[in-house]
Design an enzyme around this catalytic site. Structure first.
Site, PDB file in Angstrom:
ATOM      1  N   ASP A 110       0.842  -1.194   0.000  1.00 25.52           N
ATOM      2  CA  ASP A 110       0.000   0.000   0.000  1.00 25.52           C
ATOM      3  C   ASP A 110       0.876   1.244   0.000  1.00 25.52           C
ATOM      4  OD1 ASP A 110       0.798  -0.565   2.713  1.00 25.52           O
ATOM      5  OD2 ASP A 110      -0.704   0.862   3.416  1.00 25.52           O
TER       6      ASP A 110
ATOM      7  N   GLU B 129       0.203  -0.733   5.871  1.00 25.77           N
ATOM      8  CA  GLU B 129       1.244  -0.095   6.679  1.00 25.77           C
ATOM      9  C   GLU B 129       1.089   1.414   6.696  1.00 25.77           C
ATOM     10  OE1 GLU B 129       5.056   1.736   7.794  1.00 25.77           O
ATOM     11  OE2 GLU B 129       3.996   1.925   5.877  1.00 25.77           O
TER      12      GLU B 129
END
Length: 449
Positions: free
Chosen positions: A92, A154
């Site tokens: 991500d 994250e």
């Protein structure tokens, strides 16, 4: 053990394909923040899974836990007597911000002067490519067990990381954990991250009136909430910019320092600005607390009226030194804010994220293997560095796997501008990272005591 020159030749031959894979990943706008389309995060996970299958990983799954974004877990069992190494990265990315701030579109990779630009090019899709590259380079010569764990959230603080570990604890168990989400010292000089600051944040709402009133009719006896909150924020630092919250601790100063001219250039500091704090710049960045206002809610200039604002809110982000307890740090920050509320204003502190700091042992079999691998890849020894930012899940990993050795490695450099506009990775450095990880996996199969 393979000849480093032979591995270097393999990396060189495979790198054009790895670069193409990185460009393909960058084109997927896998922003995990909830305001963005999460279908792209799912598509990113599928792309990572395909890369790992193509790199010879026989067991590849896309998993979730506790409502998490999709993570990719790939496993290859260890030969008898060999250790298992967990390779971590995340797929991500941060929101891109305004396209006008980028020289080229954030999700269209572009090369300029040996750097590949694009959101996620450095943080952390280059980390994924480093893992994939090492697996391709070693192929059937891989002599350790490998589990690749590519997280999908994250960049929003890994909110379900604990739940994920609880559900898949046995699946992710390893002897050595390599976290490829940090930085090197500079282009041409590798770094091993041995410390990370922790993170505490909170929202501070200050209220002075039950409702807005006319600034002409009531101004004078009553100060507006924006002024009062600004006065409160100003108490957080001494006149030289040192954090002034009692109860926060320092760790020892690093052995290396950041050249001031380099710091000014890398940070984009405006000409004539004076640096805050005292002591080595590296200590101010890595081993001492830092406190920032990262958000402020109040009437905007465009929507303002001649009224006294009754309330205003600031979001405070406190980076804490290695060794500091985050609960104690939050308590110290709360006590300071409540004790310094100006003019009897009411202050409400709303707790936010708590992330523990990290301090690695300076010497261990895994660390020695990493040092030799990095020195062979770059031709110069790695520098032990700290990171001012936080990777809170490392403390979670150590809690679940207390006997595992954790190595925090990097694909970034000081000009990567992770999280900012024109994020980039230096392609020559990425090629060295792939070589270093290939050498590391070889050497972890036969660690020195």
């Amino acid at each position: 053990m393979s000849d480093p020159l032979n591995l270097r030749a393999r990396v060189t031959s495979l790198f054009p394909a790895l670069r193409a894979d990185l460009e393909a990943l960058v084109r997927i706008p896998s922003v995990s923040a909830p305001a963005f389309d999460q279908a792209h995060v799912a598509r990113s996970a599928e792309a990572v899974a395909e890369l790992l299958r193509g790199a010879g990983m026989p067991d590849v799954q896309i998993l979730t836990a506790g409502g998490s974004r999709p993570a990719v877990v790939a496993r290859r069992p260890a030969p008898d007597g060999a250790p298992t190494v967990l390779l971590y990265a995340h797929h991500d990315v941060q929101p891109p911000g305004s396209d006008t701030e980028w020289q080229t579109p954030p999700f269209e990779p572009a090369e300029r002067s040996g750097r590949l630009y694009g959101r996620g090019a450095a943080d952390d899709k280059a980390g994924i490519v480093a893992h994939v590259g090492a697996l391709r380079v070693l192929g059937d010569d891989l002599a350790v067990g490998v589990t690749v764990f590519v997280e999908g959230e994250e960049e929003i603080g890994s909110p379900t990381f604990g739940a994920f570990l609880a559900e898949y604890e046995d699946l992710l168990r390893a002897d050595v954990i390599v976290v490829a989400d940090s930085s090197n010292w500079k282009v041409g000089v590798p770094g091993l991250t041995t410390s990370l600051r922790g993170l505490v944040d909170c929202e501070v709402e200050l209220t002075i009136l039950s409702h807005a009133v006319h600034s002409g009719m009531f101004g004078g006896p009553v100060l507006d909430a924006i002024t009062l909150l600004s006065r409160l924020v100003a108490t957080l630092h001494d006149d030289d910019g040192t954090v002034a919250v009692a109860g926060l601790t320092h760790a020892p100063d690093p052995l290396v320092d950041y050249d001031e001219a380099d710091f000014r250039a890398d940070s984009g500091l405006v000409e004539g600005a004076v640096l805050a704090g005292t002591g080595p710049i590296s200590a101010r960045m890595w081993t001492r607390p830092a406190l920032s206002v990262i958000g402020f809610d109040a009437p905007s200039v465009a929507l303002s009226s001649n009224t006294i604002a009754p309330r205003a809110t600031a979001k405070l982000s406190l980076r804490i030194a290695p060794g500091q307890d985050p609960v104690a740090a939050l308590g110290a920050l709360r006590a300071h804010v409540e004790a310094n509320a100006p003019f009897g204003a009411h202050v409400d502190v709303r707790d936010g994220e708590l992330g523990r700091p990290f301090q690695a042992p300076g010497d261990s079999p895994a660390m020695r293997a990493a040092r030799s691998a990095f020195e062979d890849a770059w031709g110069t020894p790695p520098v032990d560095i700290g990171i001012g930012g936080s990777i809170p899940f490392i403390a979670d990993l150590l809690e679940v796997y207390p006997d595992a050795a954790i190595l925090v490695t990097g694909v970034e450099d000081p000009d990567s501008r992770a999280h900012g506009a024109d994020e980039s990775v230096h392609l020559g450095e990425l090629e060295k990272v792939v070589l270093a990880e290939s050498l590391l996996l070889e050497r972890l199969a036969r660690p020195t005591s």
